[in-house]
Design a protein around this motif. Sequence first.
Motif, PDB file in Angstrom:
ATOM      1  N   ARG A   1     -77.317  62.344 -13.364  1.00  0.00           N
ATOM      2  CA  ARG A   1     -76.356  62.803 -14.375  1.00  0.00           C
ATOM      3  C   ARG A   1     -75.118  61.941 -14.473  1.00  0.00           C
ATOM      4  O   ARG A   1     -74.210  62.233 -15.252  1.00  0.00           O
ATOM      5  CB  ARG A   1     -75.897  64.259 -14.102  1.00  0.00           C
ATOM      6  CG  ARG A   1     -76.834  65.336 -14.537  1.00  0.00           C
ATOM      7  CD  ARG A   1     -76.131  66.679 -14.750  1.00  0.00           C
ATOM      8  NE  ARG A   1     -75.343  67.096 -13.604  1.00  0.00           N
ATOM      9  CZ  ARG A   1     -74.033  67.318 -13.655  1.00  0.00           C
ATOM     10  NH1 ARG A   1     -73.349  67.135 -14.752  1.00  0.00           N
ATOM     11  NH2 ARG A   1     -73.397  67.711 -12.565  1.00  0.00           N
ATOM     12  N   VAL A   2     -74.996  60.909 -13.703  1.00  0.00           N
ATOM     13  CA  VAL A   2     -73.826  60.022 -13.765  1.00  0.00           C
ATOM     14  C   VAL A   2     -74.244  58.581 -14.023  1.00  0.00           C
ATOM     15  O   VAL A   2     -75.310  58.150 -13.578  1.00  0.00           O
ATOM     16  CB  VAL A   2     -72.976  60.086 -12.480  1.00  0.00           C
ATOM     17  CG1 VAL A   2     -72.347  61.458 -12.313  1.00  0.00           C
ATOM     18  CG2 VAL A   2     -73.783  59.710 -11.260  1.00  0.00           C
ATOM     19  N   THR A   3     -73.382  57.892 -14.754  1.00  0.00           N
ATOM     20  CA  THR A   3     -73.579  56.481 -15.050  1.00  0.00           C
ATOM     21  C   THR A   3     -72.248  55.773 -14.873  1.00  0.00           C
ATOM     22  O   THR A   3     -71.220  56.273 -15.344  1.00  0.00           O
ATOM     23  CB  THR A   3     -74.077  56.273 -16.492  1.00  0.00           C
ATOM     24  OG1 THR A   3     -75.311  56.967 -16.671  1.00  0.00           O
ATOM     25  CG2 THR A   3     -74.281  54.790 -16.789  1.00  0.00           C
ATOM     26  N   VAL A   4     -72.262  54.640 -14.218  1.00  0.00           N
ATOM     27  CA  VAL A   4     -71.052  53.835 -14.103  1.00  0.00           C
ATOM     28  C   VAL A   4     -71.266  52.553 -14.895  1.00  0.00           C
ATOM     29  O   VAL A   4     -72.322  51.928 -14.817  1.00  0.00           O
ATOM     30  CB  VAL A   4     -70.686  53.543 -12.622  1.00  0.00           C
ATOM     31  CG1 VAL A   4     -71.831  52.904 -11.869  1.00  0.00           C
ATOM     32  CG2 VAL A   4     -69.432  52.691 -12.540  1.00  0.00           C
ATOM     33  N   LEU A   5     -70.269  52.212 -15.684  1.00  0.00           N
ATOM     34  CA  LEU A   5     -70.275  50.987 -16.463  1.00  0.00           C
ATOM     35  C   LEU A   5     -69.145  50.091 -15.994  1.00  0.00           C
ATOM     36  O   LEU A   5     -68.035  50.562 -15.763  1.00  0.00           O
ATOM     37  CB  LEU A   5     -70.094  51.305 -17.954  1.00  0.00           C
ATOM     38  CG  LEU A   5     -71.169  52.177 -18.599  1.00  0.00           C
ATOM     39  CD1 LEU A   5     -70.804  52.442 -20.060  1.00  0.00           C
ATOM     40  CD2 LEU A   5     -72.527  51.518 -18.503  1.00  0.00           C
ATOM     41  N   LEU A   6     -69.452  48.817 -15.867  1.00  0.00           N
ATOM     42  CA  LEU A   6     -68.462  47.845 -15.415  1.00  0.00           C
ATOM     43  C   LEU A   6     -68.324  46.745 -16.446  1.00  0.00           C
ATOM     44  O   LEU A   6     -69.306  46.096 -16.810  1.00  0.00           O
ATOM     45  CB  LEU A   6     -68.880  47.256 -14.071  1.00  0.00           C
ATOM     46  CG  LEU A   6     -68.002  46.134 -13.494  1.00  0.00           C
ATOM     47  CD1 LEU A   6     -66.587  46.636 -13.239  1.00  0.00           C
ATOM     48  CD2 LEU A   6     -68.618  45.581 -12.219  1.00  0.00           C
ATOM     49  N   ASN A   7     -67.105  46.539 -16.917  1.00  0.00           N
ATOM     50  CA  ASN A   7     -66.812  45.457 -17.848  1.00  0.00           C
ATOM     51  C   ASN A   7     -65.829  44.515 -17.165  1.00  0.00           C
ATOM     52  O   ASN A   7     -64.616  44.765 -17.134  1.00  0.00           O
ATOM     53  CB  ASN A   7     -66.211  46.006 -19.148  1.00  0.00           C
ATOM     54  CG  ASN A   7     -66.017  44.921 -20.195  1.00  0.00           C
ATOM     55  OD1 ASN A   7     -65.776  43.754 -19.868  1.00  0.00           O
ATOM     56  ND2 ASN A   7     -66.124  45.305 -21.450  1.00  0.00           N
ATOM     57  N   LYS A   8     -66.366  43.443 -16.625  1.00  0.00           N
ATOM     58  CA  LYS A   8     -65.523  42.534 -15.846  1.00  0.00           C
ATOM     59  C   LYS A   8     -64.583  41.720 -16.727  1.00  0.00           C
ATOM     60  O   LYS A   8     -63.537  41.267 -16.280  1.00  0.00           O
ATOM     61  CB  LYS A   8     -66.401  41.606 -15.005  1.00  0.00           C
ATOM     62  CG  LYS A   8     -67.206  42.349 -13.941  1.00  0.00           C
ATOM     63  CD  LYS A   8     -68.069  41.419 -13.124  1.00  0.00           C
ATOM     64  CE  LYS A   8     -69.270  40.913 -13.901  1.00  0.00           C
ATOM     65  NZ  LYS A   8     -70.220  42.020 -14.222  1.00  0.00           N
ATOM     66  N   THR A   9     -64.957  41.557 -17.982  1.00  0.00           N
ATOM     67  CA  THR A   9     -64.134  40.757 -18.895  1.00  0.00           C
ATOM     68  C   THR A   9     -62.760  41.382 -19.080  1.00  0.00           C
ATOM     69  O   THR A   9     -61.735  40.693 -19.084  1.00  0.00           O
ATOM     70  CB  THR A   9     -64.821  40.617 -20.249  1.00  0.00           C
ATOM     71  OG1 THR A   9     -66.109  40.016 -20.054  1.00  0.00           O
ATOM     72  CG2 THR A   9     -63.992  39.765 -21.193  1.00  0.00           C
ATOM     73  N   VAL A  10     -62.748  42.705 -19.223  1.00  0.00           N
ATOM     74  CA  VAL A  10     -61.476  43.410 -19.416  1.00  0.00           C
ATOM     75  C   VAL A  10     -61.070  44.198 -18.194  1.00  0.00           C
ATOM     76  O   VAL A  10     -60.130  44.999 -18.254  1.00  0.00           O
ATOM     77  CB  VAL A  10     -61.539  44.319 -20.663  1.00  0.00           C
ATOM     78  CG1 VAL A  10     -61.711  43.481 -21.915  1.00  0.00           C
ATOM     79  CG2 VAL A  10     -62.664  45.344 -20.539  1.00  0.00           C
ATOM     80  N   LYS A  11     -61.771  44.018 -17.105  1.00  0.00           N
ATOM     81  CA  LYS A  11     -61.464  44.699 -15.846  1.00  0.00           C
ATOM     82  C   LYS A  11     -61.404  46.211 -16.045  1.00  0.00           C
ATOM     83  O   LYS A  11     -60.384  46.871 -15.781  1.00  0.00           O
ATOM     84  CB  LYS A  11     -60.196  44.158 -15.221  1.00  0.00           C
ATOM     85  CG  LYS A  11     -60.280  42.668 -14.824  1.00  0.00           C
ATOM     86  CD  LYS A  11     -59.226  42.275 -13.807  1.00  0.00           C
ATOM     87  CE  LYS A  11     -57.841  42.201 -14.400  1.00  0.00           C
ATOM     88  NZ  LYS A  11     -57.700  41.027 -15.292  1.00  0.00           N
ATOM     89  N   HIS A  12     -62.516  46.747 -16.502  1.00  0.00           N
ATOM     90  CA  HIS A  12     -62.570  48.170 -16.838  1.00  0.00           C
ATOM     91  C   HIS A  12     -63.832  48.787 -16.256  1.00  0.00           C
ATOM     92  O   HIS A  12     -64.916  48.207 -16.300  1.00  0.00           O
ATOM     93  CB  HIS A  12     -62.548  48.337 -18.363  1.00  0.00           C
ATOM     94  CG  HIS A  12     -62.503  49.757 -18.809  1.00  0.00           C
ATOM     95  ND1 HIS A  12     -63.640  50.470 -19.097  1.00  0.00           N
ATOM     96  CD2 HIS A  12     -61.464  50.603 -19.015  1.00  0.00           C
ATOM     97  CE1 HIS A  12     -63.306  51.695 -19.466  1.00  0.00           C
ATOM     98  NE2 HIS A  12     -61.992  51.795 -19.433  1.00  0.00           N
ATOM     99  N   LEU A  13     -63.648  49.980 -15.717  1.00  0.00           N
ATOM    100  CA  LEU A  13     -64.731  50.733 -15.094  1.00  0.00           C
ATOM    101  C   LEU A  13     -64.753  52.119 -15.725  1.00  0.00           C
ATOM    102  O   LEU A  13     -63.682  52.698 -15.982  1.00  0.00           O
ATOM    103  CB  LEU A  13     -64.436  50.840 -13.605  1.00  0.00           C
ATOM    104  CG  LEU A  13     -65.487  51.282 -12.610  1.00  0.00           C
ATOM    105  CD1 LEU A  13     -66.570  50.230 -12.486  1.00  0.00           C
ATOM    106  CD2 LEU A  13     -64.829  51.513 -11.250  1.00  0.00           C
ATOM    107  N   SER A  14     -65.922  52.653 -15.988  1.00  0.00           N
ATOM    108  CA  SER A  14     -65.981  54.012 -16.507  1.00  0.00           C
ATOM    109  C   SER A  14     -67.066  54.811 -15.796  1.00  0.00           C
ATOM    110  O   SER A  14     -68.056  54.255 -15.315  1.00  0.00           O
ATOM    111  CB  SER A  14     -66.225  54.015 -18.020  1.00  0.00           C
ATOM    112  OG  SER A  14     -67.532  53.578 -18.309  1.00  0.00           O
ATOM    113  N   LEU A  15     -66.844  56.103 -15.757  1.00  0.00           N
ATOM    114  CA  LEU A  15     -67.809  57.038 -15.189  1.00  0.00           C
ATOM    115  C   LEU A  15     -68.209  58.006 -16.283  1.00  0.00           C
ATOM    116  O   LEU A  15     -67.346  58.650 -16.891  1.00  0.00           O
ATOM    117  CB  LEU A  15     -67.191  57.808 -14.019  1.00  0.00           C
ATOM    118  CG  LEU A  15     -68.066  58.903 -13.406  1.00  0.00           C
ATOM    119  CD1 LEU A  15     -69.238  58.277 -12.641  1.00  0.00           C
ATOM    120  CD2 LEU A  15     -67.258  59.804 -12.465  1.00  0.00           C
TER     121      LEU A  15
END
Lengths: 115, 110
Positions: free
Chosen positions: B61-75
């Motif tokens: 039920r959880v997904t983590v996304l990592l965007n290294k270009t903008v240094k952003h993490l989401s759950l």
Amino acid sequence: DGGITQSPKYLFRKEGQNVTLSCEQNLNHDAMYWYRQDPGQGLRLIYYSQIVNDFQKGDIAEGYSVSREKKESFPLTVTSAQKNPTAFYLCASTKAGGLGLETQYFGPGTRLLVL
Amino acid sequence: GESVGLHLPTLSVQEGDNSIINCAYSNSASDYFIWYKQESGKGPQFIIDIRSNMDKRQGQRVTVLLNKTVKHLSLQIAATQPGDSAVYFCAENPGNQFYFGTGTSLTVIP
């Protein structure tokens, strides 16, 4: 049932008194850590130990002391030199020593209050 | 020191909806990230982690996304349940120690 235990859950300190927070783990982890959590702030590292009989200061070590005589135990003493000790204290551990790419697991915490 | 911040301090969602919690990190050298869930008066509970060589990782039920270009993490939490109500915070590790965000308080409305 493996895990990290901390005691007591609540601890009261009188002015000028040293108090000791207990942290025990039965995960067979090499490294253990102490953090302090204050409202509105992220966790801050107080001390860590990568191996028995060795420990290093973290970012906010002043007013605190630790020992690591056994692999499973890492007690934290809050000394009278710590002028603002009221906080939630969290103990953590990682399987391998060091501060690298290892998942940290936390204990249930001890809330320290000043009388 | 490090600065790990969250865009929103509080988030309220309806039960059954999806939740998205964001985290901005400051150190481009960070190569390991963890999301934790912390209920009131309890220690943080590991939810999911991701390394910098990945963009996405899924759990139950959880997904983590990592965007290294903008240094952003989401759950992302799917089908949010009342038991998901807690503070969620991210942690980054540039190889020397973990740095923790202040957290987002998630409230699930029944």
